[in-house]
Write a protein that holds these residues in place. Sequence first.
Motif, PDB file in Angstrom:
ATOM      1  N   LEU A 101      -6.143  -1.927  13.603  1.00  0.00           N
ATOM      2  CA  LEU A 101      -5.946  -3.185  12.880  1.00  0.00           C
ATOM      3  C   LEU A 101      -6.319  -3.048  11.403  1.00  0.00           C
ATOM      4  CD1 LEU A 101      -7.235  -5.673  15.592  1.00  0.00           C
ATOM      5  CD2 LEU A 101      -4.876  -5.369  14.823  1.00  0.00           C
ATOM      6  N   LEU A 102      -7.365  -2.298  11.116  1.00  0.00           N
ATOM      7  CA  LEU A 102      -7.726  -2.049   9.717  1.00  0.00           C
ATOM      8  C   LEU A 102      -6.631  -1.256   9.007  1.00  0.00           C
ATOM      9  CD1 LEU A 102     -11.492  -1.116  10.140  1.00  0.00           C
ATOM     10  CD2 LEU A 102     -10.593  -3.199   9.085  1.00  0.00           C
ATOM     11  N   MET A 103      -6.095  -0.253   9.667  1.00  0.00           N
ATOM     12  CA  MET A 103      -5.045   0.564   9.058  1.00  0.00           C
ATOM     13  C   MET A 103      -3.777  -0.256   8.829  1.00  0.00           C
ATOM     14  SD  MET A 103      -4.292   3.574   7.866  1.00  0.00           S
ATOM     15  CE  MET A 103      -5.372   4.804   8.615  1.00  0.00           C
ATOM     16  N   ALA A 104      -3.404  -1.058   9.811  1.00  0.00           N
ATOM     17  CA  ALA A 104      -2.212  -1.899   9.642  1.00  0.00           C
ATOM     18  C   ALA A 104      -2.400  -2.862   8.475  1.00  0.00           C
ATOM     19  CB  ALA A 104      -1.930  -2.667  10.933  1.00  0.00           C
ATOM     20  N   HIS A 105      -3.615  -3.383   8.341  1.00  0.00           N
ATOM     21  CA  HIS A 105      -3.895  -4.284   7.215  1.00  0.00           C
ATOM     22  C   HIS A 105      -3.773  -3.530   5.890  1.00  0.00           C
ATOM     23  CE1 HIS A 105      -5.540  -7.814   5.282  1.00  0.00           C
ATOM     24  NE2 HIS A 105      -6.488  -7.096   4.712  1.00  0.00           N
ATOM     25  N   ALA A 106      -4.290  -2.319   5.833  1.00  0.00           N
ATOM     26  CA  ALA A 106      -4.197  -1.518   4.613  1.00  0.00           C
ATOM     27  C   ALA A 106      -2.750  -1.158   4.287  1.00  0.00           C
ATOM     28  CB  ALA A 106      -5.033  -0.254   4.749  1.00  0.00           C
ATOM     29  N   LEU A 107      -1.945  -0.947   5.328  1.00  0.00           N
ATOM     30  CA  LEU A 107      -0.520  -0.623   5.137  1.00  0.00           C
ATOM     31  C   LEU A 107       0.342  -1.856   4.897  1.00  0.00           C
ATOM     32  CD1 LEU A 107      -0.162   2.036   7.975  1.00  0.00           C
ATOM     33  CD2 LEU A 107       0.125   2.490   5.525  1.00  0.00           C
TER      34      LEU A 107
ATOM     35  N   VAL B  13      -2.195   8.024   4.281  1.00  0.00           N
ATOM     36  CA  VAL B  13      -3.178   6.960   4.457  1.00  0.00           C
ATOM     37  C   VAL B  13      -3.331   6.199   3.149  1.00  0.00           C
ATOM     38  CG1 VAL B  13      -5.586   6.445   4.985  1.00  0.00           C
ATOM     39  CG2 VAL B  13      -4.400   8.279   6.205  1.00  0.00           C
ATOM     40  N   PRO B  14      -3.214   4.887   3.167  1.00  0.00           N
ATOM     41  CA  PRO B  14      -3.368   4.119   1.930  1.00  0.00           C
ATOM     42  C   PRO B  14      -4.781   4.220   1.387  1.00  0.00           C
ATOM     43  CG  PRO B  14      -3.241   2.654   3.820  1.00  0.00           C
ATOM     44  CD  PRO B  14      -2.920   4.025   4.323  1.00  0.00           C
TER      45      PRO B  14
END
Length: 289
Positions: free
Chosen positions: A46-52, A68-69
């Motif tokens: 969920l953190l990665m999807a938010h960053a993307l 990775v953003p």
Amino acid sequence: MRVVLIGRPPPDPLTQAEGGAVRRALAEAARTLGPISDTPRLDAELLMAHALDCTRDTMILSRLDAPVPAGFAVLLARRQAHEPLAYIIGTRDFWTITLAVGPGVLIPRADSETLIEAAIDHFGAVGPASILDLGTGPGTLLLAALDQWPQARGLGIERSQTARDYAVGNAARIAPGRAEIRDGDWGQGVAGRFDLVLCNPPYVENGAALAPQVARHEPAEALFAGAQGLNEYRRLAPQLSRLIAPGGIAIIEIGAAQEQAVSTLMAEAGFAVACRHDLGGRPRALILS
């Protein structure tokens, strides 16, 4: 000759082309979050999807090999410091809706969905025409019920300005024109009667040991309610009967060890009381009629 660049931080190893793809960063982040989260892989995703800036499903289906953003490391550090995931990404799913949430707002819990399930069992597909949610927070129970029954209208009472602001925004998106959010202290000043009254009051006893992400971040006034966690039930009990329409019910959330004490309070106020358990088998909701 060695050249030193001044003013530019060293690159984040997670964002390097070598080993920096999203899938590898997710595996490492999940290991990092293991000691502080019951759902480390989900948190990382969920953190990665938010960053993307995409949904989790989109990330899993098409972005796992993307770089990775840069912002992901900051989000991960916040979660490592026990900041609630919902505050970091700004949303929380509950029942069939997604609520905007943030600091100063009680984060919706899946256990509270027990109240919606109990209401569905009572009203069926026809549903209630009118709904009152006392202490609505960001609109959690009210908006879940209104999404379940599109013909219904509702009122949410909330004394926290921060929570009310979130509730107003959530209502405009989820149930436009059908939900009023109003400042208030439980049922005081509320006129009329409602087919369904919902309430998730503070019920944690003072001094209880809570997880760091709760104790350090969520609003104490939405959690604690005296030495036994019963203060707000004592205030609610004499108010509820005048708020329930003929044939209607109230459903209130309780702590896992509070069934007997709160049932007694509500029976003394003239209610027939039934209890509903959550998916973990714990007493979670009292149904008052």
